[in-house]
Scaffold this active site. Structure first.
Site, PDB file in Angstrom:
ATOM      1  N   VAL A  63       0.808  -1.226   0.000  1.00 66.32           N
ATOM      2  CA  VAL A  63       0.000   0.000   0.000  1.00 66.32           C
ATOM      3  C   VAL A  63       0.838   1.273   0.000  1.00 66.32           C
ATOM      4  CG1 VAL A  63      -2.018  -1.101   1.054  1.00 66.32           C
ATOM      5  CG2 VAL A  63      -0.315   0.044   2.518  1.00 66.32           C
ATOM      6  N   ASN A  89      -7.206  -0.652   6.566  1.00 65.88           N
ATOM      7  CA  ASN A  89      -6.804  -1.319   7.794  1.00 65.88           C
ATOM      8  C   ASN A  89      -5.306  -1.564   7.875  1.00 65.88           C
ATOM      9  OD1 ASN A  89      -7.197  -3.249  10.165  1.00 65.88           O
ATOM     10  ND2 ASN A  89      -6.294  -4.575   8.608  1.00 65.88           N
ATOM     11  N   SER A 141      -6.757   4.730  15.846  1.00 64.56           N
ATOM     12  CA  SER A 141      -6.481   4.151  17.163  1.00 64.56           C
ATOM     13  C   SER A 141      -6.594   5.237  18.211  1.00 64.56           C
ATOM     14  CB  SER A 141      -5.069   3.552  17.185  1.00 64.56           C
ATOM     15  OG  SER A 141      -4.695   3.190  18.502  1.00 64.56           O
ATOM     16  N   TYR A 154       3.766   5.610  15.546  1.00 59.08           N
ATOM     17  CA  TYR A 154       2.429   5.011  15.422  1.00 59.08           C
ATOM     18  C   TYR A 154       1.356   6.056  15.796  1.00 59.08           C
ATOM     19  CZ  TYR A 154      -1.414   1.710  16.062  1.00 59.08           C
ATOM     20  OH  TYR A 154      -2.626   1.040  15.980  1.00 59.08           O
ATOM     21  N   ALA A 155       1.587   6.772  16.893  1.00 54.39           N
ATOM     22  CA  ALA A 155       0.616   7.788  17.329  1.00 54.39           C
ATOM     23  C   ALA A 155       0.453   8.864  16.266  1.00 54.39           C
ATOM     24  CB  ALA A 155       1.060   8.401  18.663  1.00 54.39           C
ATOM     25  N   ALA A 156       1.561   9.306  15.672  1.00 56.18           N
ATOM     26  CA  ALA A 156       1.478  10.330  14.634  1.00 56.18           C
ATOM     27  C   ALA A 156       0.696   9.810  13.426  1.00 56.18           C
ATOM     28  CB  ALA A 156       2.889  10.758  14.204  1.00 56.18           C
ATOM     29  N   LYS A 158      -1.620   7.418  13.319  1.00 57.90           N
ATOM     30  CA  LYS A 158      -3.038   7.214  13.623  1.00 57.90           C
ATOM     31  C   LYS A 158      -3.748   8.549  13.874  1.00 57.90           C
ATOM     32  CE  LYS A 158      -3.189   2.836  12.988  1.00 57.90           C
ATOM     33  NZ  LYS A 158      -4.043   2.234  11.973  1.00 57.90           N
TER      34      LYS A 158
END
Length: 161
Positions: A63, A89, A141, A154-156, A158
């Site tokens: 992707v 996803n 998330s 990951y936080a950035a 999501k």
């Protein structure tokens, strides 16, 4: 809810949450296409969807690669005739403390989680606009809102979604 005569595309659909989403969509009557980079679980999940009596296409698509995404969407349209639902996803984690995080860790997570969502949405949106209907569901998330130690990347990603 019936999804009869609808086609769903699930990115990261071979395993985990994506697999469960694909199965739920198939049980509701949708035919399902899967994008994933893991060929063996991709084939197993597609076969499982077929055993539920649904048409299914498992496509090895990265992707983060716009050309692969566009070609994958074209194959889904060719094989299944339409796309009515896109489930973005696909996602990964590469945890590490911010001060020790390597550029590659940051880039890989942002590319799959955020860029992948953009590329797949752009490719599918063209067809949804022509149909004048469709649904796009982006999997984010709570970590995108409150953060988590060791998950700045990951936080950035999501939060961006």
């Amino acid at each position: 809810m019936s999804l009869a005569q609808q086609v769903a595309l699930v990115t990261g659909g071979a395993r985990g949450i994506g697999r469960e989403i694909a199965l739920a969509l198939a049980r509701a009557g949708a035919d399902v296409a899967l994008f994933d980079v893991n060929p063996e679980p991709l084939e197993r999940t597609a076969a499982e969807l077929c055993r539920l009596g649904r048409r299914a296409e498992g496509l090895a698509v990265d992707v983060t690669d716009g050309k692969q995404v566009d070609e994958g969407v074209a194959k889904v349209l060719d094989k299944l005739g339409r796309i009515d639902i896109l489930i973005n996803n696909a996602g990964i984690t590469k945890d590490g403390l911010l001060v020790r995080m390597e550029d590659a860790q940051w880039d890989r997570v942002l590319n799959i989680n955020l860029r992948g969502t953009f590329l797949c949405t752009r490719a599918v949106a063209k067809h949804l606009l022509k149909q004048r209907r469709g649904r796009i569901v982006n999997i984010a998330s709570i970590v995108g809102l409150i953060g988590n130690p060791g998950q700045a990347n990951y936080a950035a990603s999501k939060a961006g979604i």
